[in-house]
Design a protein around this motif. Structure first.
Motif, PDB file in Angstrom:
ATOM      1  N   PRO A 300      -4.330  -8.272   1.477  1.00 27.41           N
ATOM      2  CA  PRO A 300      -5.599  -9.017   1.453  1.00 27.41           C
ATOM      3  C   PRO A 300      -6.835  -8.114   1.563  1.00 27.41           C
ATOM      4  O   PRO A 300      -7.898  -8.459   1.049  1.00 27.41           O
ATOM      5  N   LEU A 301      -6.698  -6.969   2.227  1.00 26.36           N
ATOM      6  CA  LEU A 301      -7.831  -6.040   2.325  1.00 26.36           C
ATOM      7  C   LEU A 301      -8.069  -5.283   1.008  1.00 26.36           C
ATOM      8  O   LEU A 301      -9.039  -4.560   0.877  1.00 26.36           O
ATOM      9  N   GLY A 302      -7.157  -5.432   0.084  1.00 26.06           N
ATOM     10  CA  GLY A 302      -7.305  -4.737  -1.197  1.00 26.06           C
ATOM     11  C   GLY A 302      -6.182  -3.762  -1.474  1.00 26.06           C
ATOM     12  O   GLY A 302      -6.049  -3.264  -2.598  1.00 26.06           O
ATOM     13  N   GLY A 303      -5.417  -3.463  -0.447  1.00 28.97           N
ATOM     14  CA  GLY A 303      -4.269  -2.574  -0.607  1.00 28.97           C
ATOM     15  C   GLY A 303      -4.667  -1.253  -1.227  1.00 28.97           C
ATOM     16  O   GLY A 303      -5.632  -0.623  -0.790  1.00 28.97           O
ATOM     17  N   SER A 304      -3.946  -0.846  -2.251  1.00 29.89           N
ATOM     18  CA  SER A 304      -4.234   0.433  -2.905  1.00 29.89           C
ATOM     19  C   SER A 304      -4.895   0.215  -4.268  1.00 29.89           C
ATOM     20  O   SER A 304      -4.913   1.103  -5.106  1.00 29.89           O
ATOM     21  N   ARG A 305      -5.451  -1.002  -4.456  1.00 32.94           N
ATOM     22  CA  ARG A 305      -5.972  -1.345  -5.791  1.00 32.94           C
ATOM     23  C   ARG A 305      -7.417  -0.917  -6.015  1.00 32.94           C
ATOM     24  O   ARG A 305      -7.911  -0.966  -7.114  1.00 32.94           O
ATOM     25  N   LYS A 306      -8.103  -0.509  -4.939  1.00 32.98           N
ATOM     26  CA  LYS A 306      -9.547  -0.271  -5.092  1.00 32.98           C
ATOM     27  C   LYS A 306      -9.923   1.193  -4.886  1.00 32.98           C
ATOM     28  O   LYS A 306     -10.937   1.503  -4.263  1.00 32.98           O
ATOM     29  N   GLY A 307      -9.081   2.088  -5.329  1.00 29.51           N
ATOM     30  CA  GLY A 307      -9.433   3.502  -5.253  1.00 29.51           C
ATOM     31  C   GLY A 307      -8.891   4.171  -4.005  1.00 29.51           C
ATOM     32  O   GLY A 307      -8.414   3.511  -3.076  1.00 29.51           O
ATOM     33  N   LEU A 308      -8.995   5.484  -4.013  1.00 31.76           N
ATOM     34  CA  LEU A 308      -8.372   6.288  -2.962  1.00 31.76           C
ATOM     35  C   LEU A 308      -8.956   6.001  -1.582  1.00 31.76           C
ATOM     36  O   LEU A 308      -8.221   5.820  -0.619  1.00 31.76           O
ATOM     37  N   TRP A 309     -10.303   5.987  -1.493  1.00 29.95           N
ATOM     38  CA  TRP A 309     -10.889   5.867  -0.164  1.00 29.95           C
ATOM     39  C   TRP A 309     -10.630   4.507   0.457  1.00 29.95           C
ATOM     40  O   TRP A 309     -10.452   4.414   1.679  1.00 29.95           O
ATOM     41  N   MET A 310     -10.591   3.464  -0.372  1.00 31.18           N
ATOM     42  CA  MET A 310     -10.250   2.146   0.166  1.00 31.18           C
ATOM     43  C   MET A 310      -8.783   2.125   0.621  1.00 31.18           C
ATOM     44  O   MET A 310      -8.443   1.490   1.616  1.00 31.18           O
ATOM     45  N   THR A 311      -7.935   2.826  -0.114  1.00 32.23           N
ATOM     46  CA  THR A 311      -6.523   2.909   0.280  1.00 32.23           C
ATOM     47  C   THR A 311      -6.399   3.608   1.632  1.00 32.23           C
ATOM     48  O   THR A 311      -5.664   3.156   2.523  1.00 32.23           O
ATOM     49  N   VAL A 312      -7.166   4.723   1.765  1.00 31.11           N
ATOM     50  CA  VAL A 312      -7.131   5.461   3.036  1.00 31.11           C
ATOM     51  C   VAL A 312      -7.639   4.559   4.165  1.00 31.11           C
ATOM     52  O   VAL A 312      -7.028   4.454   5.231  1.00 31.11           O
ATOM     53  N   ARG A 313      -8.767   3.883   3.900  1.00 29.21           N
ATOM     54  CA  ARG A 313      -9.334   3.001   4.921  1.00 29.21           C
ATOM     55  C   ARG A 313      -8.326   1.914   5.315  1.00 29.21           C
ATOM     56  O   ARG A 313      -8.062   1.688   6.493  1.00 29.21           O
ATOM     57  N   ASN A 314      -7.756   1.262   4.299  1.00 30.83           N
ATOM     58  CA  ASN A 314      -6.813   0.169   4.580  1.00 30.83           C
ATOM     59  C   ASN A 314      -5.569   0.661   5.326  1.00 30.83           C
ATOM     60  O   ASN A 314      -5.031  -0.033   6.191  1.00 30.83           O
ATOM     61  N   THR A 315      -5.137   1.853   4.976  1.00 26.40           N
ATOM     62  CA  THR A 315      -3.968   2.414   5.665  1.00 26.40           C
ATOM     63  C   THR A 315      -4.290   2.633   7.140  1.00 26.40           C
ATOM     64  O   THR A 315      -3.497   2.276   8.026  1.00 26.40           O
ATOM     65  N   PHE A 316      -5.478   3.221   7.395  1.00 25.98           N
ATOM     66  CA  PHE A 316      -5.858   3.432   8.797  1.00 25.98           C
ATOM     67  C   PHE A 316      -5.974   2.102   9.532  1.00 25.98           C
ATOM     68  O   PHE A 316      -5.535   1.982  10.675  1.00 25.98           O
TER      69      PHE A 316
END
Lengths: 484, 317
Positions: A300-316
C-alpha cells in the motif's frame, strides 16, 4: 497453558478424542468444540482477557459485515477506520502506553522540563499482537474485495482464536484459514502422523535447544560487564539459537497440533539460518509477519514501484514498524533498522536472490562461496539479535563494545558458571546437522528415515523422545514470543 | 482412525521400551555432564538415607515417629527418647518437604503404628519444588512401583528418570553397596538419627536476609498429613528445630510462618523462640550438634506433657 506442559499433554488428547469421536458427525459441533477448547486454552493464562479477545473478535466480525454491505466507498472507509482504529488503539494502549509516556517525558526533559508523569501497571494480554493482526487482515481483505465476510459467528471466532495459533501465531490470513474452518474436515492418517512428528521436532527445538541455550545466554547477557569478548560472542550465538529454537519450535508444535485436527497452517520458518543474505533471511524468518507487513503496509505504501528511494524508504518503514511490533523498547526499533540496513545491498542492486531455492539444493555440502555467504548472514543476524536481547540501547552498545576489547580469557568454558554451556555446543552440532540434512523439507525430520523399515523409524522417533527426556531444560522458560 | 490409534498405542509401548533401555545405557555409561536429567551424586551421600530406609523396612511399632528434613534426622535422637521410656524412629531425609513427608507417612504408618507423629518444619523448604529430596529418596530408599505416586506429585523429568532408573537397577539386582555408618564427621545411629560433635566455626559470614514462603503444593501436603493422622486418631505435632541464632535473626517473616503453622491446629512450637540457644550448640548455621540435640530433646520431653502428647502415648501403651 504451554505446549510443553503436562496440562497440555492432558488437554490435547481429550480435545482430539472429543473432536474425532464425539463431534465428528457435525461440522458445527466440531467448530464449537474447538472454539470452547481455544477459549479454555487462552483462559489458562488470564481469564479476564477473554473479554478483550471476544470484543476484538466481535468488532472485526461486525465491521467486516458492515464494510461489505456499505453502499459507497466513503462508508467502507469509515467502517475500516473504526476497526483499524479500535484494534490499534487497544494494541497501543496495552503494549505501548508506558513506552510513549516515558519517551515523551525523556524528550521534554532535554529542554529542561521536569514532567510529573504517571505510568500504569498494565498487564500485556498474551497474544494480543497476533490476534489483532488476524482481525486486521480479515477486515482489510474485505475492504479490498479479496474475500467475502463470513456470516457465521462461530466460524469467524474460531479463525481468530484457534488455540494452536492463538498466542504466538503464525499470523493466519482469512483467505487461507477461513475456508478450512468452513468445510468439513476428514481424518487423514498421514496428516495426523506428520503432525505428531512435526510436534516432536518442535518440542526438541524448544525444550532441548532453546531452553538450554537460554540459561547461558541469560547468564552472559545479564552479566555482560563481567565477560570478555569471546564469551560475549558465545552469548550472542546462544541467543540466536535460543530465539530460533523457541519461536520456530513453537511454530512447529502449533502446525503439528493443527494437523491433528485436519488444519494446515501457514509455514512460518524455512531454515532462516541457511540464508545467503539478509533479504533471504527475512523470507525465511517469521514468514507470516513479514508477508503481513508486505501485503498490508509495504505494497500500500507503493512497494518497489515508485523508484529506488521510495523502495528504500518503504523498506525502512516496514522494518522499523516490524521492530516496534515486537516490543515497546528502542532496542527493537534499532534491531529493525539494522535489518533494514543489512538488506539494503539487495534492495539497491536488486540482486535477484535465490530465496525460493534452498541453498546447495540436491547437494550434501554448500560451495565455498555459499559457505561464506551463510556465515556472513548468520553473523549479521546474530549481531542484530544483540539489540533484540539487550535490556536497553546502552546495554547493547556496551555489549558490542566489549566484544571488540582485546581481553584475555576469551574461552567461555574457563568460567565456572559457563562450563555447562559445553552441553549446548554438543546439542547444537547434531541439531544443525539434522536441520541441514532436512532443509528441503517442511521440517527437518519430515522425511528422515522415510525409506527405513518401520521398526528403525520408530527407534528414531523413540530416541527423539529420549533426547527430550534426558536433555530438556528443567528450569523451564516461557516462549519469548508470548510477550509480543 | 483405527489404524492411527492402534499404531499410536503400539508406538507408545515400543517407545517406552527404547526409552528405558536408553536410560539404563546412558545412566550406566555416560559421564555426568551428558546425563543432566539423571542427576548423579545422590547415592550414599551424607544424610544416610540408604541406611535409614533399609532399617525402616525391618522395623515395626514405635511410639514416636519423626519426619522432616535434615533438621529432623539431626535433631531428634532416639536414644534420648528411649531413656525417657519412648521408642522412636526418625524418617527424616535431606531437604524433605511436606510433599515427601505425606508420601512417607502413608507408606510407613502401618508398619510403625506410632502413637505420636512429630513433623519438623524447616521454613526454607516450604517453597521448595521437592525435587532434591525426592531424588535423594528414590536413589537411596528401596523403591517399588508405589513410588510412582510421589513421582507424579513432584512431576519433574529428573524425578521420572531417576524413578525408572532406580527401579530397573533394582530389578536387575544392581543394588548399591552397603553404606558405612561413619563418614568422617557424622555417625549414623540406629533409629534413623545422625550424630555429629562438630562445632560451628565463627564468625559465619554467609548469612543472608531470608523471607519464608509457603507454596500451594506444600500447604496442601501439610493438610494431607493432618487429614491422614486425624483419620487414624494419631496425635500430630509440628516443631521448628532451632537454627543458629544469627541465621534465625535474618529471617524477616517468622511470624507469618508461625501463624500459618499454628493455624493448622497441631500444637505447633517454634523452638527458636523457646530457649536462648548458644552458638556452640550448632554444627553449622542450620543444624544442632550432639550437645545441642541433648538440650533440645530434653526441652521437648519437658514440654510434651503440657501438650498431653506423652499421656496419649502412655495411655495407648
Amino acid at each position: 497453558m504451554l505446549f510443553n506442559s503436562t496440562s497440555f499433554l492432558i488437554f490435547l488428547p481429550i480435545v482430539f478424542i472429543l473432536y474425532w469421536f464425539v463431534t465428528n458427525r457435525s461440522l458445527k459441533a466440531q467448530n464449537c468444540l474447538l472454539l470452547l477448547a481455544s477459549y479454555y486454552f487462552y483462559s489458562c493464562w488470564d481469564w479476564r482477557f477473554l473479554f478483550l479477545l471476544a470484543f476484538s473478535t466481535a468488532l472485526d466480525f461486525f465491521t467486516g459485515l458492515k464494510i461489505y454491505e456499505a453502499k459507497n466507498i466513503r462508508w467502507k472507509k469509515i467502517w475500516l477506520a473504526i476497526s483499524v482504529g479500535i484494534n490499534l488503539g487497544f494494541l497501543g494502549f496495552f503494549k505501548y502506553y508506558n513506552f510513549f509516556v516515558e519517551s515523551f517525558a525523556d524528550f521534554i526533559q532535554v529542554f529542561g522540563f521536569r514532567p510529573n508523569i504517571t505510568t500504569l501497571n498494565i498487564v500485556l494480554p498474551v497474544g494480543i499482537s497476533f490476534y489483532t493482526f488476524h482481525g486486521l487482515s480479515y477486515v482489510i481483505d474485505i475492504y479490498y474485495d479479496r474475500i467475502k465476510p463470513t456470516t457465521n459467528w462461530v466460524q469467524y471466532s474460531l479463525f481468530v482464536s484457534f488455540f494452536p495459533l492463538l498466542v504466538a501465531g503464525p499470523i493466519e490470513r482469512a483467505t487461507h484459514l477461513l475456508p478450512q474452518v468452513e468445510r468439513p474436515r476428514v481424518f487423514k492418517y498421514h496428516q495426523a502422523v506428520d503432525g505428531l512428528k512435526q510436534f516432536l521436532w518442535g518440542l526438541i527445538k524448544k525444550v532441548v535447544i532453546a531452553d538450554n541455550c537460554a540459561e547461558y545466554a541469560n547468564q552472559i547477557f545479564n552479566n555482560s560487564d563481567q565477560y570478555s569478548g569471546g564469551v560475549l560472542v558465545w552469548g550472542a550465538i546462544l541467543f540466536a539459537f535460543q530465539i530460533y529454537g523457541d519461536f520456530a519450535g513453537y511454530t512447529d508444535m502449533a502446525l503439528g497440533t493443527a494437523r491433528l485436527f485436519g488444519f494446515e497452517l501457514l509455514k512460518n520458518f524455512n531454515y532462516p539460518y541457511f540464508s545467503r543474505n539478509i533479504a533471504e533471511f527475512w523470507k525465511r524468518w517469521h514468514i507470516s509477519l513479514s508477508s503481513w507487513f508486505r501485503d498490508y503496509l509495504y505494497i500500500p505504501l507503493g512497494g518497489s514501484r515508485k523508484g529506488l528511494w521510495m523502495t528504500v524508504r518503504n523498506t525502512f518503514i516496514i522494518f522499523l514498524v516490524s521492530g516496534f511490533w515486537h516490543g515497546a523498547n528502542w532496542t527493537f526499533v534499532v534491531w529493525g533498522g539494522l535489518n533494514a540496513l543489512f538488506i539494503m545491498p539487495s534492495v539497491i542492486w536488486k540482486s535477484k536472490n535465490k530465496s525460493t531455492i534452498t541453498v546447495a539444493e540436491g547437494r550434501l555440502l554448500p560451495s565455498l562461496k555459499e559457505t561464506g555467504q551463510l556465515l556472513l548472514t548468520f553473523a549479521l543476524a546474530t549481531f542484530a539479535w544483540i539489540f533484540f536481547r539487550a535490556e536497553s540501547l546502552s546495554h547493547a552498545f556496551d555489549y558490542i563494545g566489549r566484544i571488540f576489547l582485546l581481553e584475555s580469557d576469551y574461552n567461555p568454558f574457563h568460567y565456572a558458571e559457563l562450563k555447562g554451556s559445553k552441553l549446548c555446543l554438543l546439542l547444537l552440532i547434531p541439531f544443525i546437522l539434522v536441520e541441514w540434512l532436512g532443509r528441503e523439507n517442511n521440517y527437518a525430520i519430515e522425511t528422515l528415515g522415510f525409506r527405513w523399515p518401520r521398526v528403525l523409524r520408530w527407534v528414531l522417533y523413540a530416541l527423539c523422545l529420549f533426547i527430550v527426556g534426558m536433555y530438556m531444560h528443567t528450569g523451564g522458560t516461557e516462549f519469548i514470543y508470548f510477550q509480543f | 482412525m483405527k489404524k492411527f490409534l492402534l499404531n499410536s498405542t503400539l508406538f507408545s509401548c515400543f517407545a517406552s521400551i527404547i526409552y528405558i533401555a536408553s536410560l539404563l545405557i546412558v545412566g550406566k555409561l555416560a559421564p555426568t555432564y551428558l546425563k543432566p536429567n539423571l542427576p548423579a551424586g545422590f547415592e550414599r551421600r551424607n544424610g544416610f538415607s540408604y541406611t535409614r530406609y533399609r532399617e525402616a523396612e525391618s522395623t515395626t511399632q514405635k511410639d514416636v515417629l519423626f519426619l522432616g528434613s535434615s533438621h529432623a534426622y539431626r535433631g531428634y535422637d532416639p536414644r534420648i527418647f528411649e531413656k525417657a521410656g519412648f521408642s522412636s524412629f526418625n524418617l527424616g531425609s535431606s531437604s524433605q518437604t511436606p510433599v515427601q513427608t505425606l508420601f512417607l507417612l502413608r507408606k510407613y504408618i502401618d508398619r510403625f503404628q506410632p502413637k505420636l507423629v512429630v513433623l519438623d518444619i524447616y521454613p526454607v523448604l516450604l517453597n521448595s519444588d521437592g525435587v532434591e529430596s525426592t531424588l535423594d529418596l528414590m536413589t537411596n530408599a528401596p523403591i517399588d512401583f508405589s513410588w510412582m505416586r510421589l513421582a507424579l506429585t513432584v512431576n519433574d523429568i529428573r524425578v521420572y528418570n531417576t524413578f525408572v532408573f532406580s527401579l530397573f537397577k533394582k530389578l536387575l539386582s544392581e543394588e548399591i553397596q552397603e553404606q558405612s555408618r561413619y563418614d568422617g564427621v557424622d555417625t549414623y545411629v540406629e533409629g534413623g538419627y545422625v550424630e555429629t560433635f562438630k562445632v560451628i566455626t565463627l564468625p559465619y559470614n554467609s548469612l543472608k536476609a531470608n523471607k519464608y514462603q509457603l507454596n500451594e503444593n506444600q500447604y496442601e501436603a501439610l493438610l494431607g498429613i493432618k487429614r491422614e493422622l486425624t483419620v487414624r486418631s494419631i496425635p500430630f505435632r509440628i516443631f521448628q528445630a532451632p537454627v543458629l541464632p544469627g541465621r534465625y535473626a535474618k529471617a524477616t517473616n517468622v511470624e507469618h510462618i508461625d501463624s500459618l503453622m499454628a493455624g493448622l491446629d497441631t500444637n505447633y512450637i517454634n523452638f527458636n523462640k523457646h530457649v536462648l540457644w548458644s552458638d556452640s550448640l550448632f554444627a553449622d548455621d542450620s543444624h544442632l550438634n550432639q550437645y545441642g540435640v541433648d538440650v533440645y530433646n530434653k526441652q521437648i520431653l519437658q514440654l510434651l506433657p503440657a501438650h498431653n502428647a506423652i499421656d496419649n502415648i502412655i495411655s495407648k501403651k
